[in-house]
Enzyme design. Sequence first.
Site, PDB file in Angstrom:
ATOM      1  N   HIS A 315       3.717  -0.253   1.995  1.00 25.68           N
ATOM      2  CA  HIS A 315       2.661   0.767   1.870  1.00 25.68           C
ATOM      3  C   HIS A 315       1.457   0.317   2.686  1.00 25.68           C
ATOM      4  CE1 HIS A 315      -0.210   3.562   0.063  1.00 25.68           C
ATOM      5  NE2 HIS A 315       0.858   4.240  -0.322  1.00 25.68           N
ATOM      6  N   ASP A 372       8.063   6.137  -3.836  1.00 26.19           N
ATOM      7  CA  ASP A 372       9.295   6.847  -3.454  1.00 26.19           C
ATOM      8  C   ASP A 372      10.553   6.092  -3.859  1.00 26.19           C
ATOM      9  OD1 ASP A 372       7.319   7.644  -0.714  1.00 26.19           O
ATOM     10  OD2 ASP A 372       8.063   9.107  -2.151  1.00 26.19           O
TER      11      ASP A 372
HETATM   12  C1  SDX Z   1       4.007   7.444   0.909  1.00 28.20           C
HETATM   13  O1  SDX Z   1      -0.583   6.571   2.491  1.00 28.20           O
HETATM   14  C2  SDX Z   1      -0.192   6.932   1.335  1.00 28.20           C
HETATM   15  O2  SDX Z   1      -0.917   6.790   0.369  1.00 28.20           O
HETATM   16  C3  SDX Z   1       1.205   7.514   1.264  1.00 28.20           C
HETATM   17  C4  SDX Z   1       1.738   7.805  -0.119  1.00 28.20           C
HETATM   18  C5  SDX Z   1       0.965   8.946  -0.767  1.00 28.20           C
HETATM   19  O3  SDX Z   1       0.970   9.013  -2.010  1.00 28.20           O
HETATM   20  O4  SDX Z   1       0.454   9.821  -0.020  1.00 28.20           O
HETATM   21  O5  SDX Z   1       1.621   6.659  -0.930  1.00 28.20           O
HETATM   22  C6  SDX Z   1       3.206   8.233  -0.077  1.00 28.20           C
HETATM   23  O6  SDX Z   1       4.117   7.851   2.037  1.00 28.20           O
HETATM   24  C7  SDX Z   1       4.595   6.110   0.488  1.00 28.20           C
HETATM   25  C8  SDX Z   1       5.289   5.368   1.683  1.00 28.20           C
HETATM   26  C9  SDX Z   1       6.688   5.958   1.846  1.00 28.20           C
HETATM   27  N1  SDX Z   1       7.336   5.452   3.064  1.00 28.20           N
HETATM   28  C10 SDX Z   1       8.379   4.593   3.015  1.00 28.20           C
HETATM   29  O7  SDX Z   1       8.825   4.102   1.975  1.00 28.20           O
HETATM   30  C11 SDX Z   1       9.007   4.305   4.385  1.00 28.20           C
HETATM   31  C12 SDX Z   1       9.249   2.796   4.536  1.00 28.20           C
HETATM   32  N2  SDX Z   1       7.966   2.140   4.611  1.00 28.20           N
HETATM   33  C13 SDX Z   1       7.432   1.877   5.959  1.00 28.20           C
HETATM   34  O8  SDX Z   1       7.779   2.764   6.948  1.00 28.20           O
HETATM   35  C14 SDX Z   1       6.006   1.347   5.948  1.00 28.20           C
HETATM   36  O9  SDX Z   1       5.939   0.398   4.986  1.00 28.20           O
HETATM   37  C15 SDX Z   1       4.864   2.339   5.755  1.00 28.20           C
HETATM   38  C16 SDX Z   1       4.922   3.459   6.726  1.00 28.20           C
HETATM   39  C17 SDX Z   1       4.886   2.886   4.370  1.00 28.20           C
HETATM   40  C18 SDX Z   1       3.560   1.556   5.946  1.00 28.20           C
HETATM   41  O10 SDX Z   1       3.508   1.185   7.268  1.00 28.20           O
HETATM   42  P1  SDX Z   1       2.271   0.298   7.841  1.00 28.20           P
HETATM   43  O11 SDX Z   1       1.229   0.078   6.827  1.00 28.20           O
HETATM   44  O12 SDX Z   1       1.857   0.902   9.145  1.00 28.20           O
HETATM   45  O13 SDX Z   1       2.936  -1.076   8.025  1.00 28.20           O
HETATM   46  P2  SDX Z   1       3.637  -1.545   9.366  1.00 28.20           P
HETATM   47  O14 SDX Z   1       4.591  -0.492   9.850  1.00 28.20           O
HETATM   48  O15 SDX Z   1       2.575  -2.032  10.302  1.00 28.20           O
HETATM   49  O16 SDX Z   1       4.524  -2.782   8.844  1.00 28.20           O
HETATM   50  C19 SDX Z   1       3.947  -4.079   8.677  1.00 28.20           C
HETATM   51  C20 SDX Z   1       5.124  -5.028   8.805  1.00 28.20           C
HETATM   52  C21 SDX Z   1       5.962  -4.779  10.079  1.00 28.20           C
HETATM   53  O17 SDX Z   1       6.592  -5.995  10.382  1.00 28.20           O
HETATM   54  P3  SDX Z   1       5.948  -6.931  11.580  1.00 28.20           P
HETATM   55  O18 SDX Z   1       5.718  -6.015  12.789  1.00 28.20           O
HETATM   56  O19 SDX Z   1       4.638  -7.448  10.990  1.00 28.20           O
HETATM   57  O20 SDX Z   1       6.970  -8.007  11.827  1.00 28.20           O
HETATM   58  O21 SDX Z   1       6.033  -4.806   7.702  1.00 28.20           O
HETATM   59  C22 SDX Z   1       7.286  -4.349   8.205  1.00 28.20           C
HETATM   60  C23 SDX Z   1       7.044  -3.829   9.613  1.00 28.20           C
HETATM   61  O22 SDX Z   1       8.228  -3.948  10.402  1.00 28.20           O
HETATM   62  N3  SDX Z   1       7.730  -3.272   7.292  1.00 28.20           N
HETATM   63  C24 SDX Z   1       8.974  -3.126   6.841  1.00 28.20           C
HETATM   64  C25 SDX Z   1       8.919  -2.026   5.972  1.00 28.20           C
HETATM   65  N4  SDX Z   1       7.675  -1.529   5.928  1.00 28.20           N
HETATM   66  C26 SDX Z   1       6.938  -2.308   6.755  1.00 28.20           C
HETATM   67  N5  SDX Z   1      10.118  -3.820   7.086  1.00 28.20           N
HETATM   68  C27 SDX Z   1      11.217  -3.383   6.442  1.00 28.20           C
HETATM   69  N6  SDX Z   1      11.249  -2.329   5.584  1.00 28.20           N
HETATM   70  C28 SDX Z   1      10.123  -1.621   5.333  1.00 28.20           C
HETATM   71  N7  SDX Z   1      10.154  -0.574   4.498  1.00 28.20           N
END
Ligand code: SDX
Length: 426
Positions: A315, A372
């Site tokens: 998140h 989720d």
């Molecule tokens: C919602 O914003 C809100 O409040 C949203 C929400 C709401 O109520 O409105 O809470 C609802 O959208 C919840 C989130 C649902 N999405 C998912 O579950 C999809 C999977 N999660 C990711 O795509 C990700 O965690 C996000 C999009 C939720 C957050 O992305 P960020 O904050 O931009 O983090 P990032 O992509 O920069 O990741 C940081 C690191 C990266 O690794 P490095 O580049 O540092 O090596 O964490 C890794 C990412 O690769 N990473 C994951 C991961 N999520 C982040 N690796 C594996 N699996 C994951 N799910």
Amino acid sequence: MNNGISITNHRNGETYEFNIINSTRGPNAVDIRDFFKKTGMFTFDPGYTSTASCKSEITFIDGGKGELRYRGIPIEELAGKHTYLEVCYLLLNSKLPSPDELLDFDIELRHRSFLHRGLHKLFDAFPDNAHPMATLSAATTALASFYKEHINLTSSDDFNKMAHRIISKIPTIAAFSYRHSLGIPFIEPNIELSFTENFLFMMRAYPGGKMHIDRQGERSIKEIEIKALDTIFTLHADHEQNASTTVVRNVASTGAHPYVAISSGIAALWGRAHGGANESVISQLEMIGSVNNVEKYIKKAKDPNDPFRLMGFGHRVYKNFDPRAKILKKLQDELKSELNLNTELLEIASKIEDIALNDEYFISRNLYPNIDFYTGIILTALQIPKSMFTPIFVIGRTVGWITQWVEFKREEKSKISRPRQLYIGK
Ligand code: SDX
């Protein structure tokens, strides 16, 4: 002595002063509205990880502590303890309703839950296999042409009517979208039913209003199902400046109709990185298929060269357990005995959680289950198909979007959202 912040540009030795704006809770903000005028430079923050786009009094999140408050009240005091309609009233009016206020609000929403006859025809334009989010977004835009009246920004009656109308019609549009995808007749809202029961009724009832019949007789909607879905709506009601809410505020800033702003929010929410994740979680658990395959997929999720991500994990704000996920996990345990939860999916989800929460890759990146991760298993137990998971997120979130829209419009100097860029072209 300026109690703000000074920034020195070491390329020209100039120092610039900026004020600090105090919050009532959580981080303060550096006021950089005249940053470009003073420095001739832009700030750079793609994805807005460190940018406050507005002032707001609606929802507060503490990502470190895993805290969520609606109008200052912790989510733990609201979810499952107050109905979703009470929470809607709280978000819209900054206070929980008295019994009479709640009764009037409930009655008004029931009367407004019907759709103009002309809107029914819109669904026929879509193929049966259209995703309900497509019809939901299109029908919400269409509402703007049925309710063209200019909204007088100073009249609270106007605002309430505009807000109550969209909150009450979205469930009907969502249920009709689902019935259209099955090619079965629409079931009109039943004003004798509560907001949440009425949605399940419109999803499940047979023409004539009868529910499914089996050897034990009519399968009426269970109290536990209504309570579970009502809690899910509450947990989704608002979440400060998430991606779809930011879209709603951006569209509000151009002066477009509020229902078009809501429809834009629906479109943004559909993405699997955002609200679409709840549907993707179940698809992912089904794809993993067995607890024996979990390790393999955890490995893929950790591989920087593999685009695979664990849906329902991570998140932008919560660097701790999503408080909503905690509540849903408890609800899941309660439902285990009452409803036939898909234990196989549950086993796979628990195995993912056990491994990920003890794995350096996830710990170092503060990746925890988010809202989720658990919603899908509960909705599946409520016999809701996964294509309806994100529409259910829309039903819960519409009150948040319209409250944020109203707050934006009531701001004395609401400006059009127009960020700049770092040009790196020729
Ligand atoms: C919602 O914003 C809100 O409040 C949203 C929400 C709401 O109520 O409105 O809470 C609802 O959208 C919840 C989130 C649902 N999405 C998912 O579950 C999809 C999977 N999660 C990711 O795509 C990700 O965690 C996000 C999009 C939720 C957050 O992305 P960020 O904050 O931009 O983090 P990032 O992509 O920069 O990741 C940081 C690191 C990266 O690794 P490095 O580049 O540092 O090596 O964490 C890794 C990412 O690769 N990473 C994951 C991961 N999520 C982040 N690796 C594996 N699996 C994951 N799910």
